[in-house]
Design an enzyme around this catalytic site. Structure first.
Site, PDB file in Angstrom:
ATOM      1  N   LYS A  22      54.736  48.783  33.621  1.00 45.94           N
ATOM      2  CA  LYS A  22      54.224  48.269  34.899  1.00 45.94           C
ATOM      3  C   LYS A  22      53.566  46.908  34.687  1.00 45.94           C
ATOM      4  CE  LYS A  22      50.069  49.722  36.466  1.00 45.94           C
ATOM      5  NZ  LYS A  22      49.125  48.635  36.791  1.00 45.94           N
ATOM      6  N   ASN A  23      52.640  46.842  33.725  1.00 46.19           N
ATOM      7  CA  ASN A  23      51.871  45.607  33.578  1.00 46.19           C
ATOM      8  C   ASN A  23      52.717  44.437  33.090  1.00 46.19           C
ATOM      9  OD1 ASN A  23      49.652  46.913  34.518  1.00 46.19           O
ATOM     10  ND2 ASN A  23      48.603  47.090  32.538  1.00 46.19           N
ATOM     11  N   CYS A 118      37.250  46.106  42.488  1.00 44.18           N
ATOM     12  CA  CYS A 118      38.028  47.340  42.532  1.00 44.18           C
ATOM     13  C   CYS A 118      37.144  48.422  41.951  1.00 44.18           C
ATOM     14  CB  CYS A 118      39.329  47.205  41.764  1.00 44.18           C
ATOM     15  SG  CYS A 118      39.088  47.069  40.009  1.00 44.18           S
ATOM     16  N   ASP A 308      43.110  51.333  29.108  1.00 41.75           N
ATOM     17  CA  ASP A 308      43.961  52.099  30.024  1.00 41.75           C
ATOM     18  C   ASP A 308      44.336  53.484  29.477  1.00 41.75           C
ATOM     19  OD1 ASP A 308      43.842  50.042  31.829  1.00 41.75           O
ATOM     20  OD2 ASP A 308      45.875  49.310  31.488  1.00 41.75           O
ATOM     21  N   ARG A 400      51.144  54.451  41.768  1.00 34.98           N
ATOM     22  CA  ARG A 400      51.063  53.040  41.390  1.00 34.98           C
ATOM     23  C   ARG A 400      51.541  52.839  39.953  1.00 34.98           C
ATOM     24  NH1 ARG A 400      45.571  50.889  41.283  1.00 34.98           N
ATOM     25  NH2 ARG A 400      46.817  49.221  40.422  1.00 34.98           N
TER      26      ARG A 400
HETATM   27  C1  UD1 Z   1      45.123  43.896  32.701  1.00 36.09           C
HETATM   28  C2  UD1 Z   1      45.882  45.139  33.047  1.00 36.09           C
HETATM   29  C3  UD1 Z   1      44.947  46.335  33.179  1.00 36.09           C
HETATM   30  C4  UD1 Z   1      44.118  46.484  31.896  1.00 36.09           C
HETATM   31  C5  UD1 Z   1      43.427  45.171  31.556  1.00 36.09           C
HETATM   32  C6  UD1 Z   1      42.691  45.218  30.237  1.00 36.09           C
HETATM   33  C7  UD1 Z   1      47.700  44.216  34.353  1.00 36.09           C
HETATM   34  C8  UD1 Z   1      48.379  44.110  35.670  1.00 36.09           C
HETATM   35  N1  UD1 Z   1      46.570  44.913  34.317  1.00 36.09           N
HETATM   36  O1  UD1 Z   1      44.237  43.628  33.790  1.00 36.09           O
HETATM   37  O2  UD1 Z   1      45.738  47.515  33.380  1.00 36.09           O
HETATM   38  O3  UD1 Z   1      43.146  47.492  32.093  1.00 36.09           O
HETATM   39  O4  UD1 Z   1      44.399  44.110  31.486  1.00 36.09           O
HETATM   40  O5  UD1 Z   1      43.550  45.564  29.209  1.00 36.09           O
HETATM   41  O6  UD1 Z   1      48.208  43.742  33.344  1.00 36.09           O
HETATM   42  N2  UD1 Z   1      37.421  39.075  33.479  1.00 36.09           N
HETATM   43  C9  UD1 Z   1      36.491  38.126  33.854  1.00 36.09           C
HETATM   44  N3  UD1 Z   1      36.939  36.937  34.366  1.00 36.09           N
HETATM   45  C10 UD1 Z   1      38.266  36.660  34.508  1.00 36.09           C
HETATM   46  C11 UD1 Z   1      39.214  37.628  34.126  1.00 36.09           C
HETATM   47  C12 UD1 Z   1      38.764  38.831  33.616  1.00 36.09           C
HETATM   48  O7  UD1 Z   1      35.292  38.341  33.734  1.00 36.09           O
HETATM   49  O8  UD1 Z   1      38.601  35.559  34.966  1.00 36.09           O
HETATM   50  C13 UD1 Z   1      36.960  40.370  32.954  1.00 36.09           C
HETATM   51  C14 UD1 Z   1      37.347  41.533  33.854  1.00 36.09           C
HETATM   52  O9  UD1 Z   1      36.397  41.713  34.895  1.00 36.09           O
HETATM   53  C15 UD1 Z   1      37.384  42.694  32.898  1.00 36.09           C
HETATM   54  C16 UD1 Z   1      37.872  42.050  31.600  1.00 36.09           C
HETATM   55  O10 UD1 Z   1      37.631  40.650  31.740  1.00 36.09           O
HETATM   56  O11 UD1 Z   1      36.117  43.232  32.700  1.00 36.09           O
HETATM   57  C17 UD1 Z   1      39.340  42.303  31.293  1.00 36.09           C
HETATM   58  O12 UD1 Z   1      40.115  41.734  32.301  1.00 36.09           O
HETATM   59  P1  UD1 Z   1      41.612  41.214  32.050  1.00 36.09           P
HETATM   60  O13 UD1 Z   1      41.959  41.270  30.608  1.00 36.09           O
HETATM   61  O14 UD1 Z   1      41.772  39.932  32.776  1.00 36.09           O
HETATM   62  O15 UD1 Z   1      42.420  42.350  32.794  1.00 36.09           O
HETATM   63  P2  UD1 Z   1      43.516  42.198  33.913  1.00 36.09           P
HETATM   64  O16 UD1 Z   1      44.488  41.134  33.545  1.00 36.09           O
HETATM   65  O17 UD1 Z   1      42.885  42.164  35.260  1.00 36.09           O
END
Ligand code: UD1
Length: 422
Positions: A22-23, A118, A308, A400
């Site tokens: 999915k991701n 979320c 995850d 999802r």
């Molecule tokens: C992706 C995955 C999700 C997984 C996560 C961590 C997808 C669609 N989703 O989510 O399933 O749980 O990686 O492995 O691929 N953060 C910030 N600022 C930012 C971006 C992120 O503070 O600009 C923080 C987030 O709030 C969170 C952490 O960094 O606490 C990890 O986020 P990130 O690695 O960006 O996860 P996603 O890409 O949203």
């Protein structure tokens, strides 16, 4: 709303096919926005999040054709000119923010709604914004939207990330393929989904080196072409089904699985007394002895233990011999499954980002509900081992991220059914 009913009924045996990730697919689909030519994704998973990304891309003017019962996605952004990603779609799924980098790269502008919080945390976008700003974009927040403009196009830059964000790495990687000059992402995320995206972009003509390490170098090109790309195996679906026979006894082979996708997870399984062996078709899993043993787990970016899989691991450790400590380091609020597991007879104490799980011999079925995807599936797994009936509500979370969940589990002997909502 539909619910799923699981009745604990003994060993599971057989094979479970693992879908495309999915991701990975959610990052690969927006790559269509970078090119005038078609992009075909094979081994796509059939999930509602993929349908949401399809709606978003169509709203931007792309064409998305679903073929082979959902396993093939043919995407084309020929003539797609809309750069406005609307709140009504973006709010449904955070991964919608992955259109920002490609739109900015190709059209030099984008208006993308902020996804909002979320259930598992605030999840801001500062890392994406800081990086694209270093590449010459001007980004401001107005009316809940990020308004981004890059006059004359994005420029290559050295982009250090304060945290190895998966989404930010993907956005910058896509943006940098069409930027002028060289971009270096420092402290890049190393997840297999990043490598898969880089592989696809290379097939489209991008010049990328170092994906899978924390330093990715991208040499911008003038244009990208079309490509056909198979989506990598879903390591989270894989890890989830690998746990199933630990709850029930028996031996399950997860088809398409490889240890390299889940090595930190496999190390913990080994310490918990679970055998994992690589076969020519996938990974075979069985529990040594009667009960798993307690292990401590800390979630970390790849190659560490994935956040995850934390909920599913917690459900398993509820039944382990001894006391386990789970520390959640990626998201600030990701233990919502704990109170539901308590309702099934588990013994868990949560303090901030740390959960202490005292293993019990048996859990009991109960009506439960969950507020996110991985929490929901952890309750299904617990239900496989519980005495009596477990009814998991809010099944839309499961849809999802898990295609045909009931069919896959029923095929290896689980007593599980979906009850349509009224
Ligand atoms: C992706 C995955 C999700 C997984 C996560 C961590 C997808 C669609 N989703 O989510 O399933 O749980 O990686 O492995 O691929 N953060 C910030 N600022 C930012 C971006 C992120 O503070 O600009 C923080 C987030 O709030 C969170 C952490 O960094 O606490 C990890 O986020 P990130 O690695 O960006 O996860 P996603 O890409 O949203």
């Amino acid at each position: 709303m539909d619910s799923i009913i699981v009745r604990g009924n003994g060993p599971l045996n057989g094979q479970i096919p693992i879908a495309g990730a999915k991701n990975a697919c959610l990052a690969l689909m927006p790559a269509t926005l970078l090119s005038e030519e078609p992009l075909t994704l094979t081994n796509a998973p059939r999930l509602s999040d993929i349908a949401t990304m399809k709606v978003l891309l169509e709203s931007l003017g792309s064409e998305v054709t679903v073929m082979n019962a959902g396993k093939v996605l043919a995407l084309s952004s020929h003539g797609a000119t809309n750069t406005h990603a609307d709140y009504d779609i973006v709010r449904k799924m955070r991964a919608s923010n992955l259109v920002l980098g490609p739109l900015l790269a190709r059209h030099h502008r984008a208006e993308v709604s902020l996804p909002g919080g979320c259930a598992i945390g605030a999840r801001p976008m500062d890392i994406h914004i800081d990086a694209l700003t270093l590449m010459g974009a001007q980004i401001e927040l107005r009316d809940g939207y990020l308004h981004a403009v890059a006059e004359g196009g994005l420029k290559g830059a050295v982009v250090p990330l304060r945290f190895a964000s998966v989404g930010a790495t993907e956005n910058i990687l896509m943006a940098a393929t069409l930027a002028k000059g060289t971009t270096v992402i420092e402290n890049a995320a190393r997840e297999p989904e990043i490598v898969d995206l880089a592989d696809c972009l290379r097939r489209m003509g991008a010049q990328i080196e170092g994906d899978g390490t924390s330093r990715i170098e991208i040499q911008g090109v003038d244009r990208l072409g079309g490509a056909t790309h198979p989506v990598v195996t879903d390591r989270i679906e894989l890890g989830t089904y690998m746990l199933a026979p630990v709850f029930t006894g028996g031996e399950v082979e997860c088809l398409g699985g490889r240890i390299s996708l889940v090595s930190a997870f496999c190390e913990k399984l080994d310490a918990a007394g679970i055998d994992v062996s690589e076969t020519s078709a996938g990974l075979k899993v069985r529990l040594r002895g009667d009960r798993p043993k307690a292990v401590d787990v800390v979630t970390e970016p790849f190659p560490g233990f994935p956040t995850d899989l934390q909920a599913q691991m917690m459900a398993m450790l509820c039944l382990a011999e001894g006391t386990s400590v789970l520390e959640e380091k990626i998201f600030e609020n990701r233990f919502m499954h704990a109170p539901e597991l308590l309702r099934m007879g588990a013994n868990i104490e949560v303090q901030g980002g740390v959960a202490t799980v005292h293993g019990v011999e048996k859990m009991k079925g109960a009506p439960v509900m969950a507020t996110d995807l991985r929490a929901s599936v952890s309750l299904i797994l617990a239900g496989l081992a519980a005495e009596g009936e477990t009814q998991v509500n809010r099944v839309y979370h499961l849809d999802r991220g898990y295609e045909h969940l009931e069919d896959k589990l029923r095929a290896v002997g689980a007593n599980i059914e979906r009850v349509p909502g009224r």
